[in-house]
Structure formats: C-alpha cells, structure tokens
Write a protein that holds these residues in place. Sequence first.
Motif, short mmCIF file in Angstrom:
data_model
loop_
_atom_site.label_atom_id
_atom_site.label_comp_id
_atom_site.label_asym_id
_atom_site.label_seq_id
_atom_site.Cartn_x
_atom_site.Cartn_y
_atom_site.Cartn_z
N VAL A 80 0.84 -1.21 0.00
CA VAL A 80 0.00 0.00 0.00
C VAL A 80 0.87 1.26 0.00
N ALA A 81 1.91 1.27 0.81
CA ALA A 81 2.81 2.43 0.85
C ALA A 81 3.50 2.61 -0.48
N GLY A 82 3.88 1.51 -1.12
CA GLY A 82 4.48 1.60 -2.46
C GLY A 82 3.50 2.18 -3.47
N GLY A 83 2.25 1.78 -3.37
CA GLY A 83 1.22 2.32 -4.25
C GLY A 83 1.01 3.80 -4.02
N TYR A 84 1.04 4.22 -2.76
CA TYR A 84 0.89 5.63 -2.45
C TYR A 84 2.10 6.43 -2.97
N ALA A 85 3.29 5.84 -2.85
CA ALA A 85 4.49 6.50 -3.38
C ALA A 85 4.36 6.68 -4.89
N TRP A 86 3.85 5.66 -5.58
CA TRP A 86 3.65 5.75 -7.02
C TRP A 86 2.64 6.85 -7.36
N HIS A 87 1.55 6.91 -6.58
CA HIS A 87 0.54 7.95 -6.77
C HIS A 87 1.15 9.33 -6.61
N GLU A 88 1.93 9.51 -5.55
CA GLU A 88 2.55 10.83 -5.30
C GLU A 88 3.56 11.16 -6.40
N HIS A 89 4.26 10.15 -6.91
CA HIS A 89 5.19 10.36 -8.02
C HIS A 89 4.42 10.89 -9.24
N HIS A 90 3.25 10.32 -9.48
CA HIS A 90 2.39 10.78 -10.58
C HIS A 90 1.95 12.23 -10.34
N GLU A 91 1.63 12.57 -9.09
CA GLU A 91 1.22 13.94 -8.76
C GLU A 91 2.37 14.92 -8.99
N VAL A 92 3.60 14.51 -8.69
CA VAL A 92 4.77 15.35 -8.95
C VAL A 92 4.87 15.63 -10.45
N LYS A 93 4.73 14.59 -11.25
CA LYS A 93 4.81 14.75 -12.70
C LYS A 93 3.72 15.68 -13.22
N GLU A 94 2.51 15.55 -12.69
CA GLU A 94 1.40 16.42 -13.11
C GLU A 94 1.68 17.87 -12.74
N ALA A 95 2.16 18.10 -11.52
CA ALA A 95 2.44 19.47 -11.07
C ALA A 95 3.56 20.08 -11.92
N ARG A 96 4.57 19.26 -12.25
CA ARG A 96 5.66 19.77 -13.09
C ARG A 96 5.15 20.13 -14.48
N LYS A 97 4.22 19.31 -15.01
CA LYS A 97 3.64 19.57 -16.32
C LYS A 97 2.87 20.89 -16.29
N HIS A 98 2.09 21.10 -15.22
CA HIS A 98 1.34 22.35 -15.09
C HIS A 98 2.28 23.54 -14.91
N MET A 99 3.35 23.32 -14.16
CA MET A 99 4.32 24.39 -13.93
C MET A 99 4.97 24.79 -15.25
N LYS A 100 5.34 23.80 -16.06
CA LYS A 100 5.95 24.07 -17.36
C LYS A 100 4.96 24.82 -18.26
N HIS A 101 3.71 24.39 -18.24
CA HIS A 101 2.67 25.03 -19.04
C HIS A 101 2.43 26.46 -18.56
N GLN A 102 2.46 26.66 -17.25
CA GLN A 102 2.20 27.97 -16.65
C GLN A 102 3.28 28.97 -17.04
N HIS A 103 4.52 28.50 -17.14
CA HIS A 103 5.62 29.42 -17.46
C HIS A 103 5.52 29.95 -18.89
N GLY A 104 4.74 29.28 -19.73
CA GLY A 104 4.56 29.76 -21.10
C GLY A 104 3.51 30.86 -21.20
N HIS A 105 2.78 31.11 -20.12
CA HIS A 105 1.72 32.12 -20.12
C HIS A 105 1.95 33.10 -18.99
N HIS A 106 1.43 34.28 -19.18
CA HIS A 106 1.52 35.28 -18.12
C HIS A 106 0.30 35.12 -17.22
N ILE A 107 0.52 34.78 -15.97
CA ILE A 107 -0.58 34.62 -15.03
C ILE A 107 -0.41 35.66 -13.95
N PHE A 108 -1.43 36.46 -13.77
CA PHE A 108 -1.34 37.53 -12.77
C PHE A 108 -2.19 37.21 -11.58
#
Length: 108
Positions: A80-108
Amino acid sequence: MTGGKHHHHHQHHHHVQEDIKPIDYAREVKHHKHNEHLAELGAIAAGAFAVHEKHMIKKDPAHAHRHKIEEEIAATVAVVAGGYAWHEHHEVKEARKHMKHQHGHHIF
C-alpha cells in the motif's frame, strides 16, 4: 428591506470567491515529492519488518502463527505504501507539467 427590517434569505448563500489565488505549482511539486519520499520510507520499513517477521517464524516456532499474521500485515502495508508513493510520483509529474505550461503564459 421593508419597514426597517432585514430580509433574510436562505441559510446557504452562494458566494463568489473573489480572492482566488493561482496555484503555486513549484510548492505542489515540493509537497508531493515530500509525500513520495515518506511513502517510500514507509514501504521500505514495512518490507523490512515483514522480512523480520518471516525470520521470526523459524526462530520462534511457538508463536509462528502470530509472526505469520504480522508478516502478512507488514507485507500488505509495504504494498500500500508503495502504491501511495507511485501515486505521489504521478502527482509530482502532473504538477511539473502544469508548472511548465504555466511558465509559457503570463498569469497575474
């Protein structure tokens, strides 16, 4: 308002939130990475405990049934802990994707 009295509407008011802040994806990455590491540590600790209990089955045969149950519980926690670690790893990747996308736009 009539006659100086306040009219009260339904108890549940629908408010428009005016103080919406943009999501800090760098902070999200850090948060999920921290949780991922904690989950990995938990998986390792639970796995080590499962191995220990497996060893105790042979070393302490009088309590073998108890050790077997504890081994199985620890192994389940490790999975279960391994599964949760995998889930959190996926969340890191998603946040990085959003961060990369956000840097291409001006957000105020």
